[in-house]
Enzyme design. Structure first.
Site, short mmCIF file in Angstrom:
data_model
loop_
_atom_site.label_atom_id
_atom_site.label_comp_id
_atom_site.label_asym_id
_atom_site.label_seq_id
_atom_site.Cartn_x
_atom_site.Cartn_y
_atom_site.Cartn_z
N GLU A 25 -82.53 -55.47 75.64
CA GLU A 25 -82.05 -54.45 74.71
C GLU A 25 -82.28 -54.82 73.24
O GLU A 25 -81.33 -54.86 72.44
CB GLU A 25 -80.58 -54.14 74.99
CG GLU A 25 -80.36 -53.58 76.39
CD GLU A 25 -78.96 -53.05 76.65
OE1 GLU A 25 -78.09 -53.21 75.77
OE2 GLU A 25 -78.74 -52.49 77.74
N GLU A 57 -81.14 -52.35 84.50
CA GLU A 57 -79.67 -52.26 84.56
C GLU A 57 -79.32 -50.78 84.67
O GLU A 57 -79.87 -49.95 83.96
CB GLU A 57 -79.01 -52.81 83.30
CG GLU A 57 -79.09 -54.29 83.08
CD GLU A 57 -78.35 -54.70 81.79
OE1 GLU A 57 -77.47 -53.93 81.34
OE2 GLU A 57 -78.68 -55.76 81.25
#
Length: 501
Positions: A157, A275
């Protein structure tokens, strides 16, 4: 619904390809490995992804001083123990290269309770050496052919400033290029990719990344992204509550990478959602509920049509991003609690693992499959309201299922919901003990098991008629097998008590 005899398609195994698992060095804990063993026994994921392989907890990067001169050692004691254990359990690493060892970081910024350093490496040359040494060690220990099957993802991220200072995309591009080129210098067949974007990344992020890859001829083998549906945090002590978007929003997020990359240099690459869940917060108790299983059921059934893999975050509540959990059901995304107690979402995955590969029919709240032996498996779920303001109780699924010749079929049904397979409900009834006693833990394990029923139904015209009624937030697996009657002629249940039949 009249279920056709011929398959309408194949049921993708993208759901099984990977599962998330918190930080890397948690796998040194025996309870963590015990949980993974249970997950592998009943579900059987192919890969496992974690944060922190290069962080201080795994202990690879070891600077030292001797005689007043600095030195550097690479230590793989923990890495070897963990990867050995994973392979013994039938699961391979989906490698995430991150975060920066503190001594190599360009600043003090950290993330999570366990303080992973998320700053760019102060020395690109030392970072490249760390990556090269780590991957080379894995190849030396496990073999090149094996490690070629392990995807290698660069960072986590980077569009968020919590994981990358200021979310600076140009800085990430430099890190990705350095890392990917280093990996490919070791062996061109190793799989490397990224950028593991958060679900909140703007639609232009991937396009800019693709343009950079193309302009610089940087190697890439797959694209990765994350998906969550929760809103702003509403914190309470040792917990968080959040609003949710409809579950279909997850499917929109899964589809986004291919839509955003259409017409770019990265179009056509495999897409991995590394995820996904409802809430991104480990301390949100929504993960423990029966609602969560019914909420995710239509996503897990349909998502394989959109991506190459989607990784549930995470398999275990042995998880400390937000600190040590205050109690059994206060903290953790896991399919299991930290006492190896199964949650309803565990059973959702367990049920899906028993579906066949041929899809005979799909509906808004069910899928019907068949395996090569001819056995029918049906997954059905009650529709949910993502706001929690209402619920459906008594949802009906009526199916006419082809089973072939015979006079009867055996029906095995397993269900979880508000009243069945719900350890959290039993825990609440106990008074929500923070540290349950051994007898309470035993009771919770029993409460966590699905309700199972078995019956025989008549076959007419090669079909059985099923009328499934689902309770609030119920997920159910129905397995249908034709019966071959082997009852001997002298068997007569009417004579059980010695009376003549």
């Amino acid at each position: 619904m009249l279920v056709p005899e011929r398959p309408a398609g194949r049921f993708s195994d993208a759901w099984r390809r990977c599962v998330g698992a918190g930080r890397f060095d948690l796998a040194l804990r025996s309870d963590y490995r015990d949980s993974l063993a249970l997950v592998q026994q009943e579900i059987g994921f192919q890969y496992i992804r974690q944060h922190g392989l290069l962080s201080d907890g795994a202990g690879i990067y070891q600077p030292y001083t001797r005689g007043g001169s600095p030195g550097l050692a690479y230590t793989f004691t923990y890495v070897d123990q963990i990867v050995d254990a994973y392979l013994a359990l039938g699961v391979r690493p989906f490698i995430e290269l991150g975060f920066t060892p503190a001594a190599l970081g360009s600043g003090p910024q950290t993330v999570f309770w366990w303080q992973g350093n998320v700053t760019p490496p102060a020395s690109p040359a030392e970072w490249a050496a760390l990556v090269r040494t780590t991957i080379t060690h894995l190849i030396d220990r496990y073999g090149l052919d094996e490690v070629r099957t392990w995807p290698i993802e660069v960072w986590n991220e980077p569009d968020l400033d919590v994981f990358w200072p200021a979310g600076d995309q140009d800085d990430y591009h430099r890190l990705y290029e350095l890392t990917a080129c280093t990996v490919k210098e070791i062996d061109a067949s190793l799989q490397v990719g990224g950028p593991a974007l958060s679900p909140g990344a703007d639609a232009e992020w991937l396009k800019r990344f693709s343009a950079f890859i193309e302009d610089r001829a940087v190697p890439i083998d797959f694209v990765s992204r994350h998906a969550y549906t929760s809103g702003p945090s509403q914190p309470v002590p040792f917990g968080t509550y959040q609003t949710l978007m409809p579950a279909a929003t997850l499917l929109d997020q899964f589809a986004a990478p291919r839509q955003e990359l259409a017409g770019t240099a990265l179009a056509g690459l495999p897409v991995h959602i590394t995820e996904f869940s409802s809430s991104y917060r480990p301390d949100n108790p929504i993960h423990d509920t029966a609602f969560h299983a019914a909420y995710l059921a239509p996503v897990v059934v349909a998502a394989g049509d959109l991506v190459d893999s989607f990784s549930y975050w995470t398999f275990s509540d042995v998880f400390e991003e937000a600190g040590v959990p205050a109690s059994m059901f206060h903290g953790g995304f896991g399919l299991l609690t930290h006492r190896q107690i199964k949650k309803p979402t565990f059973h959702l995955y367990s049920f899906i693992s028993r579906l066949g590969r041929d899809v005979l029919a799909r509906g808004d709240s069910f899928v019907v499959t068949r395996d090569p032996a001819g056995h029918i498996a049906i997954l059905a779920w009650a529709p949910v309201d993502h706001t929690g303001r209402s619920f459906v109780d008594g949802h009906r699924v009526r199916l006419s299922v082809p089973v072939g010749p015979g006079s009867s079929a055996f029906i095995a049904r397993s269900s979880v919901g508000e009243e069945a397979g719900n350890a959290r409900a039993a825990w609440a009834a106990m008074g929500r003990p923070a540290s349950p006693r051994p007898r309470q833990v035993d009771a919770l394990r029993e409460a966590a098991e699905p309700v199972r029923t078995y019956r025989s139904v008549p076959v007419a015209g090669g079909r059985v008629e099923l009328d499934l009624v689902l309770g609030r937030h119920e997920v159910t697996l129905v397995e249908v097998s034709p019966v071959v009657d082997e009852t001997p002629p002298w068997s007569d249940d009417a004579r059980l008590f010695g009376r003549a039949g």
